[in-house]
Each structure stands twice: as C-alpha cells, then as structure tokens.
Design a protein around this motif. Sequence first.
Motif, PDB file in Angstrom:
ATOM      1  N   ASP A 480       0.981  -1.185   0.080  1.00 22.04           N
ATOM      2  CA  ASP A 480      -0.114   0.071   0.024  1.00 22.04           C
ATOM      3  C   ASP A 480       0.890   1.315   0.020  1.00 22.04           C
ATOM      4  N   ILE A 481       1.324   1.629  -1.320  1.00 16.92           N
ATOM      5  CA  ILE A 481       2.028   2.743  -1.344  1.00 16.92           C
ATOM      6  C   ILE A 481       1.821   3.549  -2.706  1.00 16.92           C
ATOM      7  N   ALA A 482       2.378   4.758  -2.607  1.00 16.27           N
ATOM      8  CA  ALA A 482       2.034   5.662  -3.702  1.00 16.27           C
ATOM      9  C   ALA A 482       2.593   5.155  -5.064  1.00 16.27           C
ATOM     10  N   HIS A 483       1.863   5.576  -6.315  1.00 13.68           N
ATOM     11  CA  HIS A 483       2.358   5.511  -7.594  1.00 13.68           C
ATOM     12  C   HIS A 483       3.689   6.117  -7.810  1.00 13.68           C
ATOM     13  N   ALA A 484       4.425   5.982  -8.744  1.00  8.39           N
ATOM     14  CA  ALA A 484       5.625   6.588  -9.042  1.00  8.39           C
ATOM     15  C   ALA A 484       5.852   6.979 -10.344  1.00  8.39           C
ATOM     16  N   TRP A 485       6.096   8.057 -11.074  1.00  9.09           N
ATOM     17  CA  TRP A 485       5.951   8.524 -12.393  1.00  9.09           C
ATOM     18  C   TRP A 485       7.237   8.904 -12.678  1.00  9.09           C
ATOM     19  N   PHE A 486       8.125   8.778 -13.626  1.00  6.59           N
ATOM     20  CA  PHE A 486       9.334   9.140 -14.098  1.00  6.59           C
ATOM     21  C   PHE A 486       9.476   9.597 -15.460  1.00  6.59           C
ATOM     22  N   ASP A 487      10.142  10.480 -16.077  1.00 11.58           N
ATOM     23  CA  ASP A 487      10.020  10.848 -17.278  1.00 11.58           C
ATOM     24  C   ASP A 487      11.435  11.507 -17.836  1.00 11.58           C
ATOM     25  N   VAL A 488      12.001  11.371 -19.022  1.00  8.15           N
ATOM     26  CA  VAL A 488      13.050  11.891 -19.541  1.00  8.15           C
ATOM     27  C   VAL A 488      13.197  13.496 -19.306  1.00  8.15           C
ATOM     28  N   LEU A 489      12.107  14.208 -19.315  1.00  7.63           N
ATOM     29  CA  LEU A 489      12.056  15.672 -19.479  1.00  7.63           C
ATOM     30  C   LEU A 489      12.363  15.997 -18.028  1.00  7.63           C
ATOM     31  N   ARG A 490      11.928  15.447 -16.979  1.00  7.09           N
ATOM     32  CA  ARG A 490      12.078  15.819 -15.436  1.00  7.09           C
ATOM     33  C   ARG A 490      13.331  14.921 -15.169  1.00  7.09           C
ATOM     34  N   ALA A 721       0.084  -8.145 -18.819  1.00  8.34           N
ATOM     35  CA  ALA A 721       1.249  -8.791 -18.199  1.00  8.34           C
ATOM     36  C   ALA A 721       0.947  -9.278 -16.772  1.00  8.34           C
ATOM     37  N   ARG A 722       0.076  -8.804 -16.165  1.00 12.82           N
ATOM     38  CA  ARG A 722      -0.705  -9.124 -14.892  1.00 12.82           C
ATOM     39  C   ARG A 722      -1.635 -10.030 -14.902  1.00 12.82           C
ATOM     40  N   THR A 723      -2.338 -10.068 -15.939  1.00 12.53           N
ATOM     41  CA  THR A 723      -3.625 -11.220 -16.087  1.00 12.53           C
ATOM     42  C   THR A 723      -3.387 -11.685 -17.508  1.00 12.53           C
ATOM     43  N   THR A 724      -2.697 -12.985 -17.702  1.00 12.08           N
ATOM     44  CA  THR A 724      -2.491 -13.326 -19.067  1.00 12.08           C
ATOM     45  C   THR A 724      -3.427 -14.104 -19.778  1.00 12.08           C
ATOM     46  N   SER A 725      -4.518 -14.020 -19.143  1.00  9.55           N
ATOM     47  CA  SER A 725      -5.857 -14.587 -19.876  1.00  9.55           C
ATOM     48  C   SER A 725      -6.976 -14.007 -19.160  1.00  9.55           C
ATOM     49  N   ASN A 726      -8.213 -14.419 -19.839  1.00 17.49           N
ATOM     50  CA  ASN A 726      -9.516 -13.816 -19.415  1.00 17.49           C
ATOM     51  C   ASN A 726     -10.116 -14.956 -18.403  1.00 17.49           C
ATOM     52  N   VAL A 727     -10.520 -14.447 -17.246  1.00 16.67           N
ATOM     53  CA  VAL A 727     -11.001 -13.041 -17.276  1.00 16.67           C
ATOM     54  C   VAL A 727      -9.622 -12.259 -16.653  1.00 16.67           C
ATOM     55  N   ALA A 728      -9.879 -10.942 -17.046  1.00 20.89           N
ATOM     56  CA  ALA A 728      -8.823  -9.917 -16.432  1.00 20.89           C
ATOM     57  C   ALA A 728      -9.294  -9.267 -15.158  1.00 20.89           C
ATOM     58  N   GLY A 729      -9.033  -9.972 -14.043  1.00 24.09           N
ATOM     59  CA  GLY A 729      -9.643  -9.398 -12.830  1.00 24.09           C
ATOM     60  C   GLY A 729      -8.848  -8.678 -11.999  1.00 24.09           C
ATOM     61  N   SER A 730      -7.390  -8.551 -12.434  1.00 30.57           N
ATOM     62  CA  SER A 730      -6.374  -7.851 -11.517  1.00 30.57           C
ATOM     63  C   SER A 730      -6.603  -6.199 -11.714  1.00 30.57           C
ATOM     64  N   ILE A 731      -6.818  -5.599 -10.951  1.00 30.38           N
ATOM     65  CA  ILE A 731      -7.080  -4.510 -11.020  1.00 30.38           C
ATOM     66  C   ILE A 731      -6.175  -3.288 -10.220  1.00 30.38           C
ATOM     67  N   GLN A 732      -5.266  -2.357 -10.806  1.00 25.31           N
ATOM     68  CA  GLN A 732      -4.693  -1.300 -10.199  1.00 25.31           C
ATOM     69  C   GLN A 732      -5.498  -0.199 -10.166  1.00 25.31           C
ATOM     70  N   ARG A 733      -5.554   0.897  -9.440  1.00 30.48           N
ATOM     71  CA  ARG A 733      -6.286   1.952  -9.281  1.00 30.48           C
ATOM     72  C   ARG A 733      -5.531   3.304  -9.278  1.00 30.48           C
ATOM     73  N   ALA A 734      -5.409   4.148 -10.729  1.00 33.11           N
ATOM     74  CA  ALA A 734      -4.465   5.359 -10.393  1.00 33.11           C
ATOM     75  C   ALA A 734      -4.692   6.238  -9.463  1.00 33.11           C
ATOM     76  N   ASP A 735      -5.823   6.352  -8.771  1.00 31.35           N
ATOM     77  CA  ASP A 735      -5.908   7.418  -7.894  1.00 31.35           C
ATOM     78  C   ASP A 735      -5.901   6.916  -6.417  1.00 31.35           C
ATOM     79  N   LEU A 736      -5.363   5.472  -6.227  1.00 35.29           N
ATOM     80  CA  LEU A 736      -5.208   5.112  -4.794  1.00 35.29           C
ATOM     81  C   LEU A 736      -3.737   4.377  -4.737  1.00 35.29           C
ATOM     82  N   SER A 737      -3.313   4.276  -3.525  1.00 35.45           N
ATOM     83  CA  SER A 737      -2.038   3.567  -3.039  1.00 35.45           C
ATOM     84  C   SER A 737      -2.481   2.085  -2.802  1.00 35.45           C
TER      85      SER A 737
END
Length: 787
Positions: A480-490, A721-737
């Motif tokens: 339970d930890i924040a997302h981390a974004w990195f990009d070449v411009l920063r 990559a996280r769910t290699t076949s159906n059903v795709a039930g593994s969900i991450q949420r961009a707004d939650l840690s």
Amino acid sequence: MFDNSQFFVSGASFYPHRINQSLRFNDDDNPYLERTMVTPTNNLKFTLAFWCKRANLSTSQMILSAGTSGVSYIQFQTDDTIKVRGSGNLEIETVMKFRDVGSWYHIVFAYDSAQSTDTDRVKLYVNGTEVTDFSPYTKPALNEAIVLNSAVVHHIGNYSFNENFDFDGYLAEMYFVDGQALTPSSFAETKNDIWVPKQTSISTFGNNGFHLTFSDSSDIGADSSGEGHNFTPNNFAASDVVNDSPTNNHSTLNSIQGAHGTTLSDGNLKVVVPDNKSVGSTIAPTSGKWYAEVTVNSADFVSVGVCEDGQEFGANLNASSKAYMYSYVGTVYKKGVSDTNPATFGATDKIGIFLDLDNNKLYFKKNNTGITTSEGQHVVGSTGISIDSGHGYYFAVTSNGNSADCSFNFGQSTFTYSPDGGHEALNTSNLADPSIDPNDDETPDQYFDTTTYTANNGTLSITTLEFQPDFVWIKSRSLDIAHAWFDVLRGTATAGSTNTAIASNRTDAQGNGNGVLSSFDSNGFTVAGGSSGSNPRNLVNKGTNTYVAWTWKAGGSGVTNNNGTGTSTVSASDESGFSLVKYTGNGSNQTLGHGLSSAPDAIWIKEINSTSGWMCYYSALGEGKFLSLHSTSAQSSSTAAFNNTAPTTSVFSVGGSNATNQSSQDYIAYCFYNVDGYQKIGLYEGNNSTDNAFVFTGFRPRFLMIKNVDSTGNWGMWDTARTTSNVAGSIQRADLSTVENTTSPNNDVDILSNGFKVRGNTGVSGDAVTYVYMAIAEQPFKYSNAR
C-alpha cells in the motif's frame, strides 16, 4: 468444390502459410464429423491441434469426443472454459475463459501418459503458450490409456455418446497425430508477436492420424494427411465451407455486445431480433469502403444499416442519433430522423449496404437497385446519404416490433450481387495496414509495454523492454504505497539524492516519495533506493515485493518547441501518438506546442514543484470539462484549465488555472491521440449487468484504463502482463495507493482480439453511466489472435 479465388486480397504476405477456408458448425443443425478409429500406433501418446473461432457462447460444446461408454472428450464448458476428460483419472479444466468471438484461437492438446513426471503427461496450449492454471487438475496415471485415440467411434463437433452438446463456430486446419506428443511449433510459429500458421513437416500421422483442411465442399471430411482417414459429414451443407479463416478473419455479428438480446445462429450470421433490440458486426472500420449483403428471412420489423462504434446495443437503432437504418416499411432513419421515400422490402429480398468511410457516404440497394431517399436514387459513388465523420461504424440490425429475422454475408460466401464502387468484403485482409505494422516488422511493444518485476531491495535493472523508455509509471502490486512516475524531461536521480517521482494518486510536488529511477536504459530502466524515510525503496524496489511498470517510448531527450505562444520542451513519438511536454506557466492564457501531428485526445497535466492536483483533458468530454487523476470525482467544468479551447494539430491551450498555468511554475503534460490499430481513447455506456458493454478498439489491448465520468469512481487499470488470460480481474487504481485487487468480480473485464468486454456489474458498468477509457495495443486487429 468451394471457390475462394474471388477473395484473395492484398496483405496476404504477412502469413508464411495461408489458410483459405474453414468449416462452419451451426449447433441448431446438429452437425458433426464421424469416424471409427482403428487400433492406434500408440494408445498412450497423441496430439490434437486445430484453429477455432467461436460463435455462440455459454453452452456445452464438444470439439472432439470418443466412445459410446466411458467417453473421452475435449469441450467448451457452459462457463466457457475448456475441459478435457479421460475415461479414467484424467480431468482438467482451464481457469482461462474462451469468450472471444472476434478472431481465431489455436489450440493444441498433447497426451503422453508414459512420462514419468505426472505434470508432463497432459499439455494444453493456446496460441503457442502452455496453459498451466487448471481447476480441477487430475492428471492421468502412468501409462494410462484413454478412449480418445482408441478403436471406437470419434465425433468432431458433438458428443459421440448421444450426439448432443453441439459445437457452434468455425474449425480450420485440424490435425490429429497418433503416436507423437508434439508442441505447438509443429503447427504454427510466432511472427512479430503474432501466432501464425505454418506449413507443417509432419510426415507420419500414425494409424489414426488425420489432417482436415475442409477445402472441398463436396467432400467435407476428406483427410489431407495421405493416410485416407476420411470422416463422414453429418448435417452439413456445401455452403458451410466458408472462406473465414485464421489468415483472413471475417466479420460476423457480435454475440457479446452488451445486452443485445438477439438470437444468433449460422456462425453468428443469421439473427432473430426481438422488439427494441439490436446487434452489430464484430468489426467497426474507421476507413475504407465496405459492403455487406443482408437476406431478409422475415420482413416484419427489420431495419438494417450502420451505427457509430460508440452506440450502445440493446435498443431500437431507428431512434438513435448515432445510426442510419433502412426499415422494411420503406423508411430510412438518419440519426433518428425519418425519410419516407424508399421502397418497402420483404422476405427473400436482398439489401446491399455500401459504407464509404473515405468519403463519409452510405448507400442502400434493394435487389441490386439503388433505393430512393430525399437525396435521390442511390448511385454508389455518387448519390447517397452523408454520414458523420470521425467514427468507426458497425453494420447493424434492429427491430421495433415483433422478431426481425435476417442473414448477413460479410464476404464469407459468394455475394449474390457483386459490390461496385470499390467496396469490399469486411475482413482483416482488406483492413488498412495499421500505423504500427507487424508486416513492416513493427510491433506495439516497441512503443509501449507493461512489465512486472520482483524487488531486490537494492539497485535493480529491468531489461525486458524492446525500447528505451521515456516515461515509466511504477506501482507496487503488494504494498500500500503511492504510484511513481518518471520521465525523461524531468530527469533521473541517483541513490541518496532527491528523486523525481510524481504520483498519480497524490497532489504534492515531485520528490516527496521514496525511491529512485536512476537511468532509462536501452532495453528498460534501473531503479534504486530513495533518499529519506524508514523505507527508502518503497516506491520502486522494497524488499521482495512485486511491482508493475507501464512504460512509454516518446522521442528521447526533449527539444524546444515554439509552435505556441509559450515555449515548451517536447519529447514526442508521432507514430504512437504520445508526447511529453514540459513548460512554465505565465498566469494567463497561452498555447504550448505538443510535438504531434494530430490534436491530442487526452492530456494529463501536473505541476512539478508545488502541490497541485492533476488536470485531465479528454476530447470525448470536450474542452470545457476535466477529470482529476488523483480523485474519484466526476467530470467537472472549467473554462480556465484548458482555456475552453480544444487542442489543435500543433498546440494545446491553458488558461488562468493554477493547476495548469500558474505564473513561473513548471508543469509536465502527457499527451495522447488516437492511432488506428494502436491506441484508442473514447467513451462507453454501462448497463449494470455482467452482460455489459463491448468496446471495439481495433486491436487487442495490452493496457486498459477506465474512469466513471458521471459520478464518483476510481481510475481502474488492467493489463495482459498481470493477467495473461481472461477473465482480467487484477485491477490497479491510478488514484489509490492500495495493493492490487484480484478478488472483486465487480471490476472484471475480458480483453479481446478486437477490444474489450466489460464483465463486472458495478465497478465499471453502472446503468446508463458513461465511462471514459484509454486502451493501448498488444496486437493490431488486422492480425490479432483471439484471447
């Protein structure tokens, strides 16, 4: 003999071995192929391989069965899994569900009970990949023979015990090899990330082996192996040999469009439509000239035509503002407005639908004669109905009364009337080449990919990519930890220094979390420890926790862009529709160059060095609306965030909002535009059921993000990559840690060859609720395998 010469088209060069036909099984007809086997070459070892395209789902359907007592079989179950049953111990059932009706699966079953290791005795492969997740999973005993490949009757297409459980769909290029347990590489191969047929070198088929090509409609069960092991066909017609194939996939009607309510048969080409229901094609092209021929079986209440790819099915399309329909009563409905000039039509009439997306025109013919509307008599290429541009279009049928009954031909069989004006059969060979084209040795994973890794609590190099990423988005799956974004411009950082991470679920400035991306590498990236806190590596590399990284290629180190009134630094990949833009706010209106050749369909903006929320623009919502990536909030209105101005092909606009343009503050913007066959951003409407919306993307997604725009809801993310076949039930949420959720069926989706199907009944599918989505490709639909 089946004649498919009229269907050979350009684009065939991608496939090293071309399959030109298949055999259609319509379960209403009780069709099957029958042969009584002889004493096998080896009753402990055999291989079955075939290509399969499904039609109706959720019924028990036998592929191959043997015996009239102690029966063995391989079948699709009512839950759309595959089950293999032996006459003794063997019983395995996949967790993977087979619910893709848009393209072809390749399935290989190898049996070798002489293997000393029990897990090696039964092998099941789908599109070249071994299936390992079974429940139940009861393996055969050592040297156990089963009824398959024994001297008993064998059926292809139903249950040999009682001729029930009929298969519904299409089979092509079926092999059975007695005495050998082969791998998928004997039958097919990977070419630029696509599983494709190849010419086999099998020379020995054994006493019971066969090779069915279905190439001769006058001798459907003929064996092409040279062994003379022919099958007797039952309840087939010559017309059941069609040119729909794994190397030239044709459109059918779509049995998984949400709540369509129709009854489909004849390989999803014949349809009975109840009152106020509708269904469309499995392909919704965005360009080109296309033809479909509809045979009217019962005239009552039939309307046929086309509708935009954002249309929700399960309603009367005559009233839709997204549809153009020709009704049996002699009315054409143009976006819900009636035109009563056309002729009526009745049973046995053939309606030709000509869809010209290069010129945004639609033409109808009745029995090869152009109908008359307010535009005049339809003449293909000249006089017809003008349709809205900027959309993909489904061919469709609807009913506004009692059941409507008709049959579609998208070119699977010979047209009664040859299409004119350059209009073509709706199949993948005729689709335009995708922008990122495997036939030119380009693949989507050269521009975007998802990778997973396990932390080592130190410095770790991820080397699984086909490119050097310019944007890396990391989330721990198990912390339970924040997302981390990195990009070449920063830029990057080194262990012990202030990191450059920003988080989609937070509003604070960059560097406020713990964890460092120290380099963007030629085939991946390197992560290391952060600078402070009791858990300095939490964001990217803590202990032995698991992580997922979504990675994008842009244009490398940034270049100055002066296309706008303000100066920006841009790193852009125009081919994949993605750019990074860094700029400084001026406190008033300004435009910034984005480095792309098309107007962005999504822009995500974050202030870099100060606390400020995310501002997200979506073209489908309009320039006066925004969403916040860190928030569950519904769309809101703002004239200041994007200056109430839509982006152009060179710049986007920001107004006086501190979230996008505070004076002297630095910002980073992530820009995306729709690229046919690679990336799609749009809207769909839910219906609050497990038979929910199907969304055509024009590719098989690698990554999918969905957000409710009408009310509160999380930003859900799925990937293959996280769910290699159906059903795709593994969900991450961009707004939650929070950690990855793998247990809630409310968020289930199926990721498919031509898009995605919402399966959850609340999280991503509220009744009449609008959702925005972004999908990025794994395979373009022109070549994609079923999933």
